[in-house]
Design a protein around this motif. Structure first.
Motif: not given
Ligand code: ZN
Length: 364
Positions: A56-58, A110-113, A142-144, A42-44
């Protein structure tokens, strides 16, 4: 005489060609075709996802993704495709596009909440769905929201606006054909989390995630834990925590693949037997009927042609929380095949024929 011979050849080969055409694409694949898994960290890049205590989540998502990919790549019959291997920004539509172009068997994001209350903790796995609640909408929006970083988001997402709750009610029925498989995988991952990770099991959830909405294969989005929760953040960034999370998702994917391999081999054995004689493709019982499954969804739509692009004879079956929708009812495979083609042309790209016989339904 020659004409007659050609006529007979045509008579006997036509049903076989027809039969081959109606098999779903992956079931026609050579036996040595690799099982393709798309791993989506996820993200980046500019989109860091959430960030707490300098974590950081990414970065966490990428670390788990790379470790998971390495484990999967150890299998000669699995091919791993990454949407990103480095810290770069990839639009959500592009992630689904990578998976679609690869004709992947699975898409795992794959993500973190994160949550405003520090006490929120645990893991959950999402599949595409239509049920929405305000509680769920929070995570989803949030994810979108990353879509807004993209230039042509209105064009790339059919006017889908991540900040507009009414966008989430948009029908995603066609894509939901993969929902049952997605739920299977999600449930396997969550079971493994429960036994390996031993944190709060928040279960399998459904909502309209943009990244899942555009992929044409079983797809899940895993929220491995909350970075906003200090102890969970420490756990996720520890060697043990990262390992437990990775192994849980890995075991889920392997269990899913094993189940699928059993199903595919049953289908190809049936196909071999059928191919040896033109007669075998006829229904075993004269009472058998063919229908074309066009969708599976948690949404209860009235089984009327108007709700299904005017396809004829719509019927519906309920199994647990899922409704299956069919068009047609015929004892001619040829007619069923024509109907399937019509359904595909009308946008039900994954429509397939089912045989209903002695009270049981099976996929052709
Ligand atoms: Zn995420």
């Amino acid at each position: 005489m020659k004409t007659k011979i050609y006529f007979f050849i045509a008579l006997f080969t036509a049903p076989l060609v027809l039969f081959a055409n109606v098999m779903a694409s992956h079931e026609n694949d050579p036996p040595n075709r690799k099982f393709k898994v798309v791993l989506d960290a996820g993200h980046g890049g500019d989109d860091g996802g959430n960030s707490y205590g300098g974590v950081r989540e990414k970065d966490v998502a990428l670390k788990v993704t790379m470790a998971l990919g390495k484990k999967l790549e150890a299998h000669a019959d699995i091919e791993v495709i990454y949407t990103r291997k480095t810290d770069v920004f990839i639009p959500l539509w592009k992630r689904a596009d990578i998976a679609n172009k690869a004709q992947a068997d699975l898409f795992v994001s794959i993500h973190c909440n994160a949550f405003k209350k520090e006490s929120a903790n645990g893991n959950e796995t999402w599949v595409l769905g239509l049920r929405r609640s305000n509680e769920n909408l929070d995570v989803v929006m949030k994810e979108n929201s990353v879509i807004l970083l993209e230039d042509d988001y209105e064009e790339n997402y059919d006017g889908f606006d991540p900040n507009d709750p009414s966008s989430y009610a948009t029908s995603v029925l066609t894509q939901e054909i993969y929902m049952e498989d997605s739920i299977d995988l999600a449930a396997m991952i969550q079971n493994n989390f429960a036994s390996n990770v031993k944190r709060t099991n928040r279960g399998v959830k459904q909502n309209v995630f943009a990244v899942l909405r555009q992929s044409y294969m079983p797809s899940v989005l895993v929220e491995i834990g909350f970075l906003s929760n200090t102890s969970e953040r420490n756990y996720l960034t520890s060697t043990n925590g990262e390992k437990a999370v990775t192994v849980s998702i890995y075991d889920g994917i392997i269990a899913y693949k094993q189940n699928r391999d059993i199903n595919v081999s049953t289908i190809s054995e049936g196909q071999k037997a059928s191919s040896s004689s033109a007669v075998a493709i006829e229904p075993v019982s004269s009472k058998a009927v063919y229908k074309v499954q066009i969708a599976a969804s948690s949404k209860a739509l009235a089984p009327k042609p108007n709700n299904f692009k005017k396809l004829p004879l719509i019927s519906r079956e309920k199994e647990g929380d899922i409704y299956r929708y069919f068009t047609g009812e015929t004892n001619s495979l040829e007619k069923a095949s024509e109907l399937r083609e019509l359904a595909v042309n009308k946008g039900y790209k994954t429509a397939f024929i089912v045989i209903i016989e002695n009270g049981t339904r099976r996929r052709l």
